[in-house]
Design a protein around this motif. Sequence first.
Motif, PDB file in Angstrom:
ATOM      1  N   THR A 103      55.831  -6.246  67.891  1.00  0.00           N
ATOM      2  CA  THR A 103      56.105  -4.933  68.463  1.00  0.00           C
ATOM      3  C   THR A 103      55.630  -4.845  69.903  1.00  0.00           C
ATOM      4  OG1 THR A 103      55.788  -2.546  68.143  1.00  0.00           O
ATOM      5  CG2 THR A 103      53.918  -3.968  67.607  1.00  0.00           C
ATOM      6  N   LYS A 104      56.222  -3.916  70.627  1.00  0.00           N
ATOM      7  CA  LYS A 104      55.738  -3.548  71.960  1.00  0.00           C
ATOM      8  C   LYS A 104      54.921  -2.262  71.899  1.00  0.00           C
ATOM      9  CE  LYS A 104      59.244  -5.616  74.899  1.00  0.00           C
ATOM     10  NZ  LYS A 104      60.207  -5.355  75.975  1.00  0.00           N
ATOM     11  N   ASP A 105      54.816  -1.690  70.732  1.00  0.00           N
ATOM     12  CA  ASP A 105      54.146  -0.406  70.523  1.00  0.00           C
ATOM     13  C   ASP A 105      52.629  -0.606  70.516  1.00  0.00           C
ATOM     14  OD1 ASP A 105      53.116   2.020  69.597  1.00  0.00           O
ATOM     15  OD2 ASP A 105      54.746   2.321  68.167  1.00  0.00           O
ATOM     16  N   PHE A 140      49.822  -0.161  67.630  1.00  0.00           N
ATOM     17  CA  PHE A 140      49.485  -1.173  66.635  1.00  0.00           C
ATOM     18  C   PHE A 140      48.336  -2.081  67.077  1.00  0.00           C
ATOM     19  CE2 PHE A 140      53.640   0.185  65.342  1.00  0.00           C
ATOM     20  CZ  PHE A 140      53.676   0.019  63.973  1.00  0.00           C
ATOM     21  N   LYS A 141      47.886  -1.925  68.311  1.00  0.00           N
ATOM     22  CA  LYS A 141      46.829  -2.792  68.841  1.00  0.00           C
ATOM     23  C   LYS A 141      45.588  -2.725  67.952  1.00  0.00           C
ATOM     24  CE  LYS A 141      44.233  -3.843  72.990  1.00  0.00           C
ATOM     25  NZ  LYS A 141      43.988  -3.503  74.394  1.00  0.00           N
ATOM     26  N   GLY A 142      45.058  -3.906  67.642  1.00  0.00           N
ATOM     27  CA  GLY A 142      43.833  -3.991  66.865  1.00  0.00           C
ATOM     28  C   GLY A 142      44.052  -4.124  65.364  1.00  0.00           C
ATOM     29  N   LEU A 143      45.285  -3.949  64.907  1.00  0.00           N
ATOM     30  CA  LEU A 143      45.558  -4.105  63.474  1.00  0.00           C
ATOM     31  C   LEU A 143      45.777  -5.582  63.141  1.00  0.00           C
ATOM     32  CD1 LEU A 143      47.956  -1.112  62.770  1.00  0.00           C
ATOM     33  CD2 LEU A 143      45.629  -1.391  61.922  1.00  0.00           C
ATOM     34  N   LYS A 144      45.372  -5.957  61.958  1.00  0.00           N
ATOM     35  CA  LYS A 144      45.540  -7.316  61.449  1.00  0.00           C
ATOM     36  C   LYS A 144      47.035  -7.631  61.328  1.00  0.00           C
ATOM     37  CE  LYS A 144      45.307  -8.521  57.034  1.00  0.00           C
ATOM     38  NZ  LYS A 144      45.098  -8.865  55.702  1.00  0.00           N
ATOM     39  N   ASP A 145      47.402  -8.854  61.640  1.00  0.00           N
ATOM     40  CA  ASP A 145      48.780  -9.344  61.487  1.00  0.00           C
ATOM     41  C   ASP A 145      49.774  -8.591  62.363  1.00  0.00           C
ATOM     42  OD1 ASP A 145      47.952 -11.265  59.559  1.00  0.00           O
ATOM     43  OD2 ASP A 145      48.058  -9.733  58.002  1.00  0.00           O
ATOM     44  N   VAL A 146      49.353  -8.265  63.585  1.00  0.00           N
ATOM     45  CA  VAL A 146      50.230  -7.634  64.559  1.00  0.00           C
ATOM     46  C   VAL A 146      50.248  -8.494  65.824  1.00  0.00           C
ATOM     47  CG1 VAL A 146      50.535  -5.651  66.092  1.00  0.00           C
ATOM     48  CG2 VAL A 146      49.897  -5.292  63.712  1.00  0.00           C
ATOM     49  N   LEU A 154      54.463   3.166  57.722  1.00  0.00           N
ATOM     50  CA  LEU A 154      55.435   2.595  56.783  1.00  0.00           C
ATOM     51  C   LEU A 154      55.880   1.206  57.222  1.00  0.00           C
ATOM     52  CD1 LEU A 154      57.472   5.837  56.099  1.00  0.00           C
ATOM     53  CD2 LEU A 154      56.076   4.605  54.426  1.00  0.00           C
ATOM     54  N   ILE A 155      56.106   1.025  58.510  1.00  0.00           N
ATOM     55  CA  ILE A 155      56.484  -0.293  59.032  1.00  0.00           C
ATOM     56  C   ILE A 155      55.340  -1.284  58.813  1.00  0.00           C
ATOM     57  CG2 ILE A 155      56.943  -1.586  61.162  1.00  0.00           C
ATOM     58  CD1 ILE A 155      58.516   0.975  62.087  1.00  0.00           C
ATOM     59  N   TYR A 156      54.135  -0.871  59.176  1.00  0.00           N
ATOM     60  CA  TYR A 156      52.989  -1.762  59.030  1.00  0.00           C
ATOM     61  C   TYR A 156      52.742  -2.132  57.567  1.00  0.00           C
ATOM     62  CZ  TYR A 156      48.330  -3.713  59.422  1.00  0.00           C
ATOM     63  OH  TYR A 156      47.247  -4.561  59.339  1.00  0.00           O
ATOM     64  N   ASN A 157      52.800  -1.150  56.685  1.00  0.00           N
ATOM     65  CA  ASN A 157      52.533  -1.430  55.272  1.00  0.00           C
ATOM     66  C   ASN A 157      53.632  -2.242  54.613  1.00  0.00           C
ATOM     67  OD1 ASN A 157      49.985  -0.404  55.161  1.00  0.00           O
ATOM     68  ND2 ASN A 157      50.631   1.629  54.592  1.00  0.00           N
ATOM     69  N   THR A 158      54.862  -2.127  55.101  1.00  0.00           N
ATOM     70  CA  THR A 158      55.929  -3.003  54.608  1.00  0.00           C
ATOM     71  C   THR A 158      55.578  -4.453  54.938  1.00  0.00           C
ATOM     72  OG1 THR A 158      57.608  -1.269  54.873  1.00  0.00           O
ATOM     73  CG2 THR A 158      58.398  -3.540  54.713  1.00  0.00           C
ATOM     74  N   ALA A 159      55.161  -4.687  56.184  1.00  0.00           N
ATOM     75  CA  ALA A 159      54.784  -6.047  56.589  1.00  0.00           C
ATOM     76  C   ALA A 159      53.588  -6.539  55.785  1.00  0.00           C
ATOM     77  CB  ALA A 159      54.471  -6.072  58.082  1.00  0.00           C
ATOM     78  N   GLN A 160      52.599  -5.698  55.592  1.00  0.00           N
ATOM     79  CA  GLN A 160      51.424  -6.096  54.818  1.00  0.00           C
ATOM     80  C   GLN A 160      51.799  -6.438  53.376  1.00  0.00           C
ATOM     81  OE1 GLN A 160      47.765  -6.176  55.935  1.00  0.00           O
ATOM     82  NE2 GLN A 160      49.259  -6.786  57.472  1.00  0.00           N
ATOM     83  N   PHE A 161      52.663  -5.653  52.781  1.00  0.00           N
ATOM     84  CA  PHE A 161      53.092  -5.863  51.393  1.00  0.00           C
ATOM     85  C   PHE A 161      53.730  -7.247  51.225  1.00  0.00           C
ATOM     86  CE2 PHE A 161      56.022  -5.478  47.801  1.00  0.00           C
ATOM     87  CZ  PHE A 161      55.232  -4.863  46.846  1.00  0.00           C
ATOM     88  N   TYR A 162      54.501  -7.684  52.235  1.00  0.00           N
ATOM     89  CA  TYR A 162      55.206  -8.962  52.156  1.00  0.00           C
ATOM     90  C   TYR A 162      54.485 -10.084  52.913  1.00  0.00           C
ATOM     91  CZ  TYR A 162      59.077  -6.451  50.047  1.00  0.00           C
ATOM     92  OH  TYR A 162      59.858  -5.686  49.206  1.00  0.00           O
ATOM     93  N   ASN A 163      53.239  -9.833  53.345  1.00  0.00           N
ATOM     94  CA  ASN A 163      52.441 -10.828  54.076  1.00  0.00           C
ATOM     95  C   ASN A 163      53.152 -11.327  55.329  1.00  0.00           C
ATOM     96  OD1 ASN A 163      50.194 -10.877  52.229  1.00  0.00           O
ATOM     97  ND2 ASN A 163      51.537 -11.966  50.827  1.00  0.00           N
TER      98      ASN A 163
END
Length: 96
Positions: free
Chosen positions: A82-84, A87-93, A68-77
């Motif tokens: 994060t320190k989590d 999320f490693k390897g995902l676009k725009d992280v 949900l956090i990742y898709n919120t960011a993707q939705f708004y570009n």
Amino acid sequence: MSVYTSIVSLAEISKWCIENNANIDKCINVIEKNSTVFHLKKEMVVEAGILTAKRKKIVHNWGMIDSLIYNTAQFYNLTVLTKDIHFKGLKDVELL
């Protein structure tokens, strides 16, 4: 610089407050005063379900809130900061 927060991050923050004996209201108020809180939209939630199904196959302990956090960011570009390591390897992280 603008700061944005997904509404579901407030759940993570309240959990952290309980675990660390911190005042939930104070922490949430700081977030709300210093960032724009984005609420969820149907498209984000549907995509989060799809992402969760995919990520759970490759990332141990990937959670729905992560999606949900990742898709919120993707939705708004936006970029997720994060320190989590989930999320490693995902676009725009950006891992901090």
